[in-house]
Design a protein around this motif. Structure first.
Motif, PDB file in Angstrom:
ATOM      1  N   PHE A 139      43.679  37.998  30.506  1.00  0.00           N
ATOM      2  CA  PHE A 139      43.293  38.204  31.899  1.00  0.00           C
ATOM      3  C   PHE A 139      41.871  38.724  31.986  1.00  0.00           C
ATOM      4  O   PHE A 139      41.418  39.494  31.123  1.00  0.00           O
ATOM      5  N   ASP A 140      41.173  38.327  33.046  1.00  0.00           N
ATOM      6  CA  ASP A 140      39.866  38.871  33.371  1.00  0.00           C
ATOM      7  C   ASP A 140      40.102  40.102  34.240  1.00  0.00           C
ATOM      8  O   ASP A 140      40.527  39.989  35.387  1.00  0.00           O
ATOM      9  N   VAL A 141      39.847  41.302  33.684  1.00  0.00           N
ATOM     10  CA  VAL A 141      40.130  42.533  34.421  1.00  0.00           C
ATOM     11  C   VAL A 141      38.903  43.058  35.151  1.00  0.00           C
ATOM     12  O   VAL A 141      38.925  44.172  35.686  1.00  0.00           O
ATOM     13  N   THR A 142      37.832  42.244  35.221  1.00  0.00           N
ATOM     14  CA  THR A 142      36.692  42.639  36.039  1.00  0.00           C
ATOM     15  C   THR A 142      36.934  42.298  37.497  1.00  0.00           C
ATOM     16  O   THR A 142      36.184  42.741  38.373  1.00  0.00           O
ATOM     17  N   SER A 143      37.970  41.496  37.763  1.00  0.00           N
ATOM     18  CA  SER A 143      38.343  41.171  39.142  1.00  0.00           C
ATOM     19  C   SER A 143      39.648  41.881  39.485  1.00  0.00           C
ATOM     20  O   SER A 143      40.437  42.217  38.612  1.00  0.00           O
ATOM     21  N   VAL A 144      39.873  42.125  40.762  1.00  0.00           N
ATOM     22  CA  VAL A 144      41.104  42.765  41.227  1.00  0.00           C
ATOM     23  C   VAL A 144      41.719  41.892  42.317  1.00  0.00           C
ATOM     24  O   VAL A 144      41.094  41.665  43.352  1.00  0.00           O
TER      25      VAL A 144
END
Length: 276
Positions: free
Chosen positions: A171-176
């Motif tokens: 997952f890309d955790v820089t986005s919410v």
């Protein structure tokens, strides 16, 4: 707790911090001990989570290892962890009384914010280290609620992997909320965590050690099928300890599966990772 599907024994690794040792038992007994003498400095007891209709009946007890961060001790207790003052055992923040996973809290930074990621019984959750405020949640269900492997967080990415046919996802955790980048069943961490090294992930897909590309999830190589195991990286080598007690050292390279040495080091069944 009585043995369940194995012979029993501790599940969480102690944390050593200066002259203190912190432990958490399967029954929820947390201890702060004097390292030199074993004298009890403080102790806390946490109740087992209440069962819900979403929970499976099996419960292996608390298994997440204590994590020391600056002035606090973080435990995988509750749905999103619990933080204590490491000197006194006083609660700094706590989460809901739901079911935790069997993995340990993992620290990471999101922007300038210090965070923790935990794989609970039903989801992966990120919280603010200082306040315990939930930042985001990712639904993640497994058979028997068995999220046993720690998540891996690096470069704004988070890898979660579970056994029983579930597999792994990045997952890309820089986005919410975090955006899923890939998901497959080529890495099913049923017992121990994988490790990330030079752009590749090394870990056990059930009974087989595998190497996957971190960015794409593509399987690069697979070792001959053996047994459940745990891995660590040291000196450019993968050190794998199987539940049979066999210790195998591999070269940590994506070029090919290259075993370097092996030995039968333990008897009985071993579900814990080696320590360097």
């Amino acid at each position: 707790l009585d043995p369940l599907s194995y012979e029993g024994g501790p599940s969480a690794t102690p944390a050593v911090d200066g002259d203190r040792v912190y432990t958490l038992s399967k029954s929820g007994h947390a201890f702060c001990l004097e390292a030199g003498s074993g004298k009890v400095i403080w102790t806390r007891t946490f109740a087992a989570p209440e069962r819900t209709k979403e929970d499976y009946r099996v419960w292996w007890g608390f298994a997440g290892s204590p994590l020391v961060l600056a002035d606090r001790l973080v435990l995988a207790v509750g749905t999103a962890g619990t933080a204590l003052d490491k000197l006194t055992g006083k609660t700094l923040w706590e989460s809901g009384s739901g079911r935790p996973g069997y993995s340990s809290p993992v620290p990471f930074t999101q922007g300038q914010q210090a965070c923790l990621a935990l794989a609970s019984g039903h989801e992966v959750v990120a919280v603010d280290t200082q306040t315990g405020q939930v930042l985001w949640r990712l639904p993640w269900r497994t058979t028997w609620d068995q999220d046993a492997a720690d998540v891996i967080v690096a470069g704004g990415r988070l890898l979660v992997s579970s056994g029983h046919g579930v597999g792994g996802a990045l997952f890309d955790v820089t986005s919410v909320p975090p955006a899923q980048l890939w998901r497959n069943t080529d890495l099913r961490n049923e017992l121990g965590s994988s490790v990330l090294w030079q752009g590749h992930v090394y870990g056990y897909d059930f009974r087989q050690l595998r190497c996957l590309d971190w960015e794409t999830g593509r399987m690069v190589w697979a070792a001959p099928e053996s047994s459940l195991g745990t891995v660590m990286i040291a000196d450019g080598k993968v050190i794998a300890l199987e539940q049979t007690g066999r210790l195998v050292v591999f070269e940590a390279t994506a070029a090919a599966c290259k075993p370097l040495a092996q030995a039968q080091t333990l008897g009985g069944r071993c579900w814990s990772a080696p320590a360097l």
